[in-house]
Write an enzyme that holds these catalytic residues in place. Structure first.
Site, PDB file in Angstrom:
ATOM      1  N   ASP A  77      42.749  42.608  42.429  1.00  0.00           N
ATOM      2  CA  ASP A  77      41.267  42.030  42.762  1.00  0.00           C
ATOM      3  C   ASP A  77      40.302  43.246  43.027  1.00  0.00           C
ATOM      4  O   ASP A  77      40.658  43.914  43.796  1.00  0.00           O
ATOM      5  CB  ASP A  77      41.402  40.982  43.994  1.00  0.00           C
ATOM      6  CG  ASP A  77      40.216  40.475  44.487  1.00  0.00           C
ATOM      7  OD1 ASP A  77      39.116  41.227  44.718  1.00  0.00           O
ATOM      8  OD2 ASP A  77      40.022  39.448  44.547  1.00  0.00           O
ATOM      9  N   ARG A 126      33.530  29.818  44.175  1.00  0.00           N
ATOM     10  CA  ARG A 126      34.159  28.789  43.357  1.00  0.00           C
ATOM     11  C   ARG A 126      34.386  27.609  44.107  1.00  0.00           C
ATOM     12  O   ARG A 126      35.082  27.752  45.276  1.00  0.00           O
ATOM     13  CB  ARG A 126      35.299  29.226  42.847  1.00  0.00           C
ATOM     14  CG  ARG A 126      35.860  28.159  41.581  1.00  0.00           C
ATOM     15  CD  ARG A 126      37.252  28.987  41.018  1.00  0.00           C
ATOM     16  NE  ARG A 126      36.853  30.254  40.197  1.00  0.00           N
ATOM     17  CZ  ARG A 126      36.357  30.231  39.145  1.00  0.00           C
ATOM     18  NH1 ARG A 126      35.984  28.951  38.448  1.00  0.00           N
ATOM     19  NH2 ARG A 126      35.692  31.230  38.473  1.00  0.00           N
ATOM     20  N   ASP A 137      38.775  43.389  46.432  1.00  0.00           N
ATOM     21  CA  ASP A 137      39.550  43.772  47.552  1.00  0.00           C
ATOM     22  C   ASP A 137      39.963  45.374  47.638  1.00  0.00           C
ATOM     23  O   ASP A 137      39.912  46.145  48.641  1.00  0.00           O
ATOM     24  CB  ASP A 137      40.808  42.875  47.362  1.00  0.00           C
ATOM     25  CG  ASP A 137      40.667  41.623  48.044  1.00  0.00           C
ATOM     26  OD1 ASP A 137      39.851  41.258  48.652  1.00  0.00           O
ATOM     27  OD2 ASP A 137      41.549  40.876  47.652  1.00  0.00           O
ATOM     28  N   THR A 153      35.544  21.195  42.549  1.00  0.00           N
ATOM     29  CA  THR A 153      35.371  21.321  40.899  1.00  0.00           C
ATOM     30  C   THR A 153      35.852  22.368  40.238  1.00  0.00           C
ATOM     31  O   THR A 153      35.982  22.519  39.198  1.00  0.00           O
ATOM     32  CB  THR A 153      33.865  20.860  40.919  1.00  0.00           C
ATOM     33  OG1 THR A 153      33.171  22.215  41.367  1.00  0.00           O
ATOM     34  CG2 THR A 153      33.353  19.977  41.464  1.00  0.00           C
TER      35      THR A 153
END
Length: 215
Positions: free
Chosen positions: A206, A110, A209, A114
Site C-alpha cells: 500500500d 470506495r 501506508d 457498491t
C-alpha cells in the site's frame, strides 16, 4: 467526444535510474523516509519526460553579450492534481520541475456496498480548463480511482490531461484507456497482474501506508 478509434498512449520507462529507484521502493525494508525521497525523485525523473510536449514561444531576452531570441514555456499553465492521499508523494518532485504550477486535490473512497469510488473532496484551480493537467497517483491497480478522478476533473472543465503513476497492472491500464482514451499514461513500471485482493503483483504494498508510516 473522443473518436472511437482514439486510444491513449502508454509510456513505460526503461531508464536505469527509474528502474533502480522503483526496485528500492519495492523492498519491504525500505524506510518511510527513503520511500518518500524515492517517490519524489521518480516523480521528477518521470515529469521531465511527461512534460516534453509543453508548448513553447519565442521571446527576446538580453544576455550579458547581446539581445537574442530564445524559447520559453508558453504561460506555464500547468496543474498537478494528486489523488489523495498517496498521490501527494508525487507532488514535490513535479514542483521541482515546474514550481509555478498550481496544485489541486481529488479525494476518493470506495463505497463498501457498491465498491464504486465516491468523491469526498475536489478542489481544483479556478482556470482548470486552460491548464495542462497532470493527475498523479503511485498505483494504478483496478483503475477505478484514476477513472473517477479524471471524470470529476472533466466535469469541472479540465480537458488536457495526462496520468502519471509509479506502478500499474494491465487491468488498470485497460480500464483507464477504455474510460479516457484521450488521456496518455506514464508508468515507471508495468507489473504482472492483480491478486484476489486487487493488489498489484509483485507491487510494493500500500503506497499510502508506506509513504506515511501507517502500515
Amino acid at each position: 467526444p473522443v473518436p472511437r478509434n482514439v486510444r491513449s498512449k502508454v509510456y513505460v520507462f526503461a531508464h536505469p535510474l527509474i528502474q533502480h529507484k522503483v526496485a528500492l521502493m519495492r523492498q519491504t525494508n525500505t524506510s518511510v523516509k527513503d520511500f518518500r525521497e524515492l517517490a519524489r525523485e521518480i516523480a521528477l525523473l518521470m515529469g521531465f519526460e511527461a512534460t516534453r510536449n509543453l508548448p513553447l514561444e519565442e521571446v527576446e531576452i538580453e544576455t550579458p553579450i547581446c539581445k537574442t531570441k530564445v524559447n520559453m514555456l508558453k504561460g506555464e499553465d500547468i496543474a498537478i492534481i494528486p489523488i489523495l492521499r498517496a498521490g501527494l508523494g508525487f507532488v514535490d518532485g513535479m514542483l521541482e520541475l515546474v514550481p509555478n504550477a498550481k496544485v489541486g486535490h481529488v479525494g476518493l473512497y470506495r463505497d463498501p456496498d457498491t465498491h464504486e469510488p465516491v468523491e469526498y473532496y475536489c478542489k481544483l484551480p479556478k482556470d482548470i480548463e486552460k491548464r495542462q493537467i497532470f493527475v498523479v497517483d503511485p498505483m494504478l491497480a483496478t483503475g477505478g480511482s484514476a477513472v473517477a478522478a479524471i471524470d470529476f476533473i472533466k466535469q469541472r472543465g479540465g480537458t488536457n490531461i495526462t496520468f502519471m503513476c509509479l506502478i500499474a497492472a494491465p487491468e488498470g491500464i485497460e480500464a483507464l484507456q477504455k474510460a479516457h482514451p484521450d488521456v496518455d499514461i506514464y508508468i515507471a513500471a508495468k507489473d504482472e497482474r492483480l491478486n484476489e485482493n486487487a493488489y498489484i503483483v509483485p507491487g510494493l504494498g500500500d503506497a499510502g501506508d508506506r509513504l506515511y508510516g501507517t502500515k
